[in-house]
Design a protein around this motif. Structure first.
Motif, PDB file in Angstrom:
ATOM      1  N   ASN A 139     109.147  33.093-158.371  1.00  0.00           N
ATOM      2  CA  ASN A 139     110.335  32.816-157.556  1.00  0.00           C
ATOM      3  C   ASN A 139     111.639  32.867-158.341  1.00  0.00           C
ATOM      4  N   GLU A 140     111.652  32.249-159.509  1.00  0.00           N
ATOM      5  CA  GLU A 140     112.892  32.188-160.290  1.00  0.00           C
ATOM      6  C   GLU A 140     113.355  33.571-160.708  1.00  0.00           C
ATOM      7  N   TRP A 141     112.437  34.381-161.200  1.00  0.00           N
ATOM      8  CA  TRP A 141     112.819  35.708-161.703  1.00  0.00           C
ATOM      9  C   TRP A 141     113.430  36.593-160.619  1.00  0.00           C
ATOM     10  N   PRO A 142     112.782  36.803-159.464  1.00  0.00           N
ATOM     11  CA  PRO A 142     113.413  37.653-158.456  1.00  0.00           C
ATOM     12  C   PRO A 142     114.721  37.090-157.924  1.00  0.00           C
ATOM     13  N   THR A 143     114.859  35.773-157.884  1.00  0.00           N
ATOM     14  CA  THR A 143     116.114  35.176-157.425  1.00  0.00           C
ATOM     15  C   THR A 143     117.246  35.538-158.372  1.00  0.00           C
ATOM     16  N   ARG A 144     117.027  35.381-159.669  1.00  0.00           N
ATOM     17  CA  ARG A 144     118.078  35.684-160.641  1.00  0.00           C
ATOM     18  C   ARG A 144     118.397  37.172-160.699  1.00  0.00           C
ATOM     19  N   VAL A 145     117.359  38.002-160.650  1.00  0.00           N
ATOM     20  CA  VAL A 145     117.558  39.441-160.830  1.00  0.00           C
ATOM     21  C   VAL A 145     118.042  40.097-159.543  1.00  0.00           C
ATOM     22  N   PHE A 146     117.386  39.798-158.418  1.00  0.00           N
ATOM     23  CA  PHE A 146     117.678  40.514-157.176  1.00  0.00           C
ATOM     24  C   PHE A 146     118.430  39.691-156.138  1.00  0.00           C
TER      25      PHE A 146
END
Length: 314
Positions: A139-146
């Motif tokens: 969850n954290e990664w796609p939120t920050r990136v996309f």
């Protein structure tokens, strides 16, 4: 005479240098979703970009042990090493549990500061169950990136039979270059919830298009205050990784295989990729004519994908 020879030599060198072509930009498409036929839509976009711009394009696929495309294989996407030399990554994966040796190519690219584009299920590109070391990728990664993670959607309602989302240009964004030649259209993608209620798009996400659900499970449950029937479906943002360089990012929650039958959807995707690259977008938008026939299978799980497909090379 000496002066004349030197002049001729300099002119010849200049002409030779002018005739040298720069290496084409390299775009790597990463596919691997078991629902939306990214293994068909992304090669279609890659073919257009190669034809019209001469980009060096390649597509990575989820492969089974026999080397056939099988999106149900969640722990293998072949060819990700190509990202080391790529100028742009386009990601359309869903709930992948890749080994570190593969996932690291995606993660390293995201930190490089190079441009990216994401489609639909890239809001939940990874799923590592009961894995504390990797759970930030869920969850954290796609939120920050996309710009957002997976939250919910408004419902399937007989996939592919009729459009489920009305897509409209946001008035204040009509002059944005990504929207050149993009008209309002009806999408087969059921609307993802990304903004409203308790949720907000992340960082500097700037919506370009809004979708209105034509049917909604949340309406039946009186939850439209939490999950509004109108939500952003495409936006731009930036992402600054550990390299310190800031990347342009284009994202859309659309991506049903039938969406790409619409010229405005294809043009939106192409314009978004060009914008992220910092490439000039032609007046009226990118040419959305396909380079080869595009007749994808419908969305759906299980064996709904085309069997015995080998990776497409360009």
């Amino acid at each position: 005479m000496r002066t004349l020879l030197m002049t001729l030599l300099l002119n010849a060198c200049a002409a030779g240098a002018a005739g040298q072509s720069e290496d084409p930009l390299r775009i790597v498409f990463v596919t691997g979703d078991e629902e939306y036929r990214s293994e068909e839509s992304m090669p279609m976009l890659a073919g257009i970009l190669q034809r019209d711009y001469g980009f060096d394009v390649s597509v990575c696929y989820a492969l089974n042990e026999e080397g056939y495309i099988d999106p149900n294989v969640l722990d293998n996407i072949a060819g990700l090493r190509q990202l080391e030399e790529a100028d742009m990554m386009v990601l359309f994966t869903r709930f992948r549990a890749l080994p570190d040796s593969q996932a690291q190519y995606i993660l390293d690219f995201a930190e490089s500061g190079k441009p990216m584009a994401g489609f639909r299920t890239a809001t939940h590109a990874f799923l590592y169950k009961e894995d504390r070391e990797r759970e930030h990728l869920n969850n954290e990664w796609p939120t920050r990136v996309f710009g957002q993670q997976w939250i919910t959607h408004h419902g399937h309602f007989d996939d592919g039979a009729l459009p489920l989302t009305r897509v409209e240009v946001i008035d204040s964004m009509m002059a944005h270059p990504i929207l050149q030649g993009v008209n309002d259209f009806d999408a087969y993608s059921w609307l993802y919830h990304v903004h409203g209620g308790d949720h907000r798009l992340y960082g500097d996400s700037a919506p370009l298009l809004a979708g209105t659900a034509l049917q909604s499970n949340h309406a039946n449950n009186d939850r439209l205050d939490r999950f509004p029937i109108r939500n952003p479906v495409a936006w731009t943002k930036t992402y600054t990784g550990t390299s310190g360089r800031t990347a342009r990012v284009f994202f859309t929650t659309l991506g049903h295989p039938y969406d790409f039958k619409d010229a405005s959807m294809r043009r939106l995707a192409l314009n978004g990729i060009l914008w992220a690259l910092g490439h000039e977008i032609p007046e009226g938008g990118a040419n959305a004519d396909t380079a080869a026939p595009y007749e994808p299978n419908n969305s759906g799980f299980g064996d709904r994908f085309k069997p015995n497909m080998r990776p497409i090379t360009f």
